[in-house]
Scaffold this active site. Structure first.
Site, PDB file in Angstrom:
ATOM      1  N   ASP A  21      28.361  40.225  39.718  1.00  0.00           N
ATOM      2  CA  ASP A  21      29.445  40.044  38.757  1.00  0.00           C
ATOM      3  C   ASP A  21      29.188  40.940  37.529  1.00  0.00           C
ATOM      4  OD1 ASP A  21      31.919  38.092  38.345  1.00  0.00           O
ATOM      5  OD2 ASP A  21      30.907  38.260  36.417  1.00  0.00           O
ATOM      6  N   TYR A  30      35.020  40.804  28.469  1.00  0.00           N
ATOM      7  CA  TYR A  30      36.108  41.477  29.190  1.00  0.00           C
ATOM      8  C   TYR A  30      36.861  42.423  28.267  1.00  0.00           C
ATOM      9  CZ  TYR A  30      35.451  38.392  33.189  1.00  0.00           C
ATOM     10  OH  TYR A  30      34.941  37.752  34.283  1.00  0.00           O
ATOM     11  N   HIS A  55      30.574  35.277  46.176  1.00  0.00           N
ATOM     12  CA  HIS A  55      30.501  35.900  44.863  1.00  0.00           C
ATOM     13  C   HIS A  55      29.339  35.346  44.035  1.00  0.00           C
ATOM     14  CE1 HIS A  55      31.953  37.984  41.346  1.00  0.00           C
ATOM     15  NE2 HIS A  55      31.860  36.869  40.653  1.00  0.00           N
TER      16      HIS A  55
END
Lengths: 413, 410
Positions: free
Chosen positions: A186, A330, A382
């Site tokens: 990630d 982000y 994930h």
């Protein structure tokens, strides 16, 4: 800054988690007082995390869930804080008893934390107790990213993966590790790619479980919403389709990239935070199928993800009030996602089937010209370290094994 | 359903807003107990709604703000509820004192409600006491969208803007209006555009203050105005579109915070477009409201969402109308909607997300009969500049009523 102050800042201070009782009581009070929306109008999760899922989780969270058990697990590990580049960085540091252990820095992602990595620490540090050999031992360093968990929250812009990569190199240097490796999935994968690009002195190789391998022409077609370029192999076309699916499930990422500060609800509402953190996808669903199924798993003897572990992670975000500060990562990052970044140092890659896409060997070899390990697993997704800790540990051992044979002198005969 | 049940469903029931004291106390308690994130790392709105804005808003909300004043304003107007297509629809129905008034159904948007439109009621229904002419009077119908305000929340799928448009035609029929016009901005523009395409019997024309077609169609960039509008749309898509995507895909997920935290709801609603954000922010931080966008008016709207618990259901309306998983998306796949066949009118407000050029309005609406660009107002035009807005609505529909009003004999 004076020399003394510099020394103080660079000091490595022991850290223990000790959340006040009132903070836990307040969290439970808020959960119990939740005002709920009406039920979604669909029989599935296509409008978001279903109401029944959230209500069941909240009921357990406010009653039987025990944060102190997680706190004890964390405090059983040596934890430290040190200031790097103006920010306090929290990290777990577990040294192996084996002198030849390879130092390894492991990077978590979003919506994760060091909680994701807890099950892999002992097998990595203490392989002989887990059926592996002394030659597979690691000294393990697991930092909390800036804005996450017990690390400080940046007060100015600039803390993207590039800066974190430099900070981790400084951390390893400060810990006295002249030669080390790095691992990430990630956001951690972005950080290790950046470490690979920066190639700091001492970094021997990186391992990634979310490799960035997509060739430039394929990436362009993807972002333009076009059909895949001609000439893809069957495996590559499948990866393309998986990426198309992934890019339809990343509105949460687009939101945080654009408006992290507007998410006041994830600071003020435990249920608002929990729903936001749960709504990350994997190949089999959004919320991630691996996480959704774990919500129904109360215990596991085989290391599979459980409801308590998911709440440990969510509760850590709540207690540290890091929902918004974590989201800002982000916003900070303006680069591409799965496009090959040009890393030329040795790289080990593990491809888990539940990941955002299954990186084909062909793309991986092009993206990472010094590919020292490539393996496709049949289980795990994930949140690989969290979901399949045994497989994940095996991958890290295998991924870095070739580096050690070079380092460890052969006994004379 | 029996005939009696049908009659009951179609009945038009009187409605009054009457929020229990306990709900207001709980709301204030929650605002006071807000746990804040750290301050944004920038000096503008580029990371979202700024902490100082939210803290100023909350200070005013818990101390000086009075919901009862808004409630009294609503209750001073005739309000009703009637069930249409399975959903209770709340609406304000303000009849003009002038018998020849033209019936007008006006639709609010997101993050709006009937609160946006309240200050236009006087000028539109009673122009003579507001400096206008009796011939410009309207009988005004202001419904709350399904899932918004005091309307019911749909429990079944399919409530996209087209279905709302059909419901509005039924509402006007049920109110006995055989000839009427429709107006809308934002989501209301989507509904009104859909009505123009459906052309239900009795709909004489539409007026819009947002060009919804610009988000779908390829519109030309030949003139300077067109290029500026394209650029504004590109900026909106790249930095202002996140709320739209989130609501269109994961309304339930964001809904948890919106229902549980007044501050989360307020921030989510404040974070619409740049122009409106700074106007509302200034009202709280500097005490400098733009036009009618005062602290009280902004909080009336937010408080209405809070008290009715409609953060998630309103967000879901985006899923229904614009979401890739909604039935509407499947139904519309590969089909272009029929053109608007009734006369269309358009007003461009300068602070709108993009300034629609006349050429775009003409291309989108071949029946365009009125176009004007005014000098004040933004995305929430009716809310911010009710007089300018009312003047536009009057001018836009004036040609449509001329044949209706008999000329006095000389």
């Amino acid at each position: 800054m004076t020399t003394v102050a510099q020394e103080t800042a660079k000091a490595i201070r022991p850290f223990r988690v000790d959340v006040p009782d009132e903070a836990l009581a307040e969290m439970r009070r808020r959960i119990a007082a939740t005002v709920w929306p009406e039920r979604e109008t669909v029989p599935d999760s296509s409008q978001g995390v279903p109401l029944a899922t959230m209500q069941e989780l909240a009921r357990y969270w406010a009653t039987d869930y025990d944060w102190r058990a997680c706190e004890a697990k964390l405090n059983a590990l040596p934890q430290f804080v040190t200031e790097i580049d103006g920010l306090d960085i929290h990290f777990i540091h577990v040294r192996s008893q084996h002198d030849n252990a390879l130092p390894l820095v492991i990077n978590h992602g979003w919506p994760g934390s060091v909680v994701e990595q807890l099950k892999i620490i002992d097998p990595l540090v203490n392989p002989t107790a887990h059926g592996a050999s002394e030659g597979d031992a690691f000294h393990v360093v697991i930092p909390s990213m800036p804005g996450y968990g017990f690390s400080g929250k940046p007060t100015s812009t600039g803390w993207g993966p590039e800066r974190m990569a430099r900070a981790w190199a400084e951390l390893m240097q400060r810990l006295g590790y002249p030669r080390y490796v790095a691992q990430g999935g990630d956001w951690g994968a972005f950080v290790v790619d950046q470490m690979g690009l920066q190639a700091p002195a001492g970094l021997l190789a990186v391992h990634t479980n979310m490799p960035a391998t997509v060739p430039a022409d394929v990436d362009r077609a993807l972002l333009a919403g076009e059909p895949p370029p001609a000439g893809l192999s069957e495996e590559e076309r499948l990866a393309y389709e998986q990426l198309v699916r992934t890019f339809q499930q990343v509105e949460y990422a687009k939101y945080m990239a654009a408006r992290p500060q507007t998410l006041y609800g994830i600071a003020d509402s435990p249920v608002g935070l929990a729903a936001w953190l749960l709504d990350h996808n994997d190949a089999d669903g959004q919320p991630a199928a691996a996480v959704a199924s774990a919500l129904g798993r109360t215990t596991s003897t085989t290391g599979e993800l459980t409801r308590d572990e998911i709440l440990d992670n969510i509760t850590l975000y709540w207690l540290t009030n890091t929902g918004v500060s974590a989201s800002r990562l982000y916003w900070e990052y303006k680069g591409g996602f799965f496009n090959a970044k040009g890393v030329t140092i040795p790289v080990a890659v593990s491809v888990f089937p539940g990941e955002q896409y299954e990186a084909p060997r062909s793309w991986t070899e092009r993206a990472y010209p010094q590919l020292i390990h490539y393996n496709r697993l049949d289980r795990g997704g994930h949140f690989a370290a969290w979901e399949q800790p045994h497989l994940f540990v095996d991958e890290i051992r295998a991924g870095f094994r070739s580096l050690r044979t070079l380092k460890i002198p052969e006994p004379r005969r | 359903m029996t005939a009696i049940a049908q009659d009951t469903g179609k009945a038009i029931r009187a409605f009054r807003a009457d929020v229990p004291d306990g709900q207001l106390t709980d709301m204030r308690r929650r605002i006071d107990a807000t746990r804040w994130p750290t301050r944004e790392l920038v000096t503008d709105r580029s990371q979202g709604v700024q902490l100082a804005t939210m803290q100023a808003l909350c200070r005013y909300w818990t101390t000086e703000y009075d919901w009862r004043r808004c409630e009294a304003k609503l209750n001073a107007l005739p309000q009703f509820v009637t069930e249409i297509d399975g959903v209770d629809i709340h609406f304000i129905h303000a009849r003009s004192p002038h018998a020849d008034a033209l019936p007008l159904i006006m639709t609010h948007g997101w993050p709006g409600s009937v609160v946006e439109l309240l200050e236009t009621v006087g000028p539109l229904t009673d122009p003579t006491t507001n400096g206008g002419r009796a011939e410009d009077a309207f009988h005004l119908v202001l419904p709350s969208l399904p899932g918004y305000g005091f309307s019911g929340e749909p429990t079944e799928l399919g409530w996209d803007v087209a279905r709302v448009g059909q419901a509005w035609a039924e509402l006007m029929r049920r109110l006995g209006y055989s000839r009427y016009v429709a107006q809308g901005g934002d989501v209301g523009a989507g509904v009104t555009d859909a009505m123009g395409r459906q052309a239900p019997e009795g709909l004489l024309g539409i007026h819009l203050n947002l060009l919804v077609t610009a988000l779908g169609a390829q519109l030309p960039g030949d003139t300077e105005q067109e290029r500026a509008a394209l650029e504004a749309i590109a900026t909106f898509r790249s930095s202002g579109f996140a709320y739209f995507l989130e609501q269109a895909t994961r309304p339930q997920t964001i809904g948890y915070g919106l229902l549980d935290s007044p501050v989360a709801l307020a921030a989510w609603m404040l974070d619409h477009d740049t122009d409106a954000y700074y106007k509302m922010s200034r009202a709280f931080v500097d005490g400098q409201p733009a036009g009618n966008l005062t602290r009280d008016h902004v909080l009336d709207n937010i408080t209405l969402y809070w008290l009715t618990g409609t953060g998630a259901s309103a967000a879901r309306s985006y899923w229904e109308s614009y979401g890739p998983d909604a039935p509407a998306a499947a139904a519309a796949a590969g089909q272009s909607p029929p053109p608007v066949s009734v006369p269309a009118a358009f007003t461009t407000f300068p602070g709108e997300i993009w300034r629609t050029p006349r050429s775009w309005a003409e291309q989108s609406y071949p029946t365009l009969a009125y176009f004007n660009e005014v000098d004040r107002g933004g995305h929430f035009a009716a809310w911010e500049e009710p007089e300018v807005f009312a003047t536009e609505v009057q001018a836009a529909f004036r040609p449509l009523r001329a044949p209706q009003v008999p000329e006095p004999r000389r």
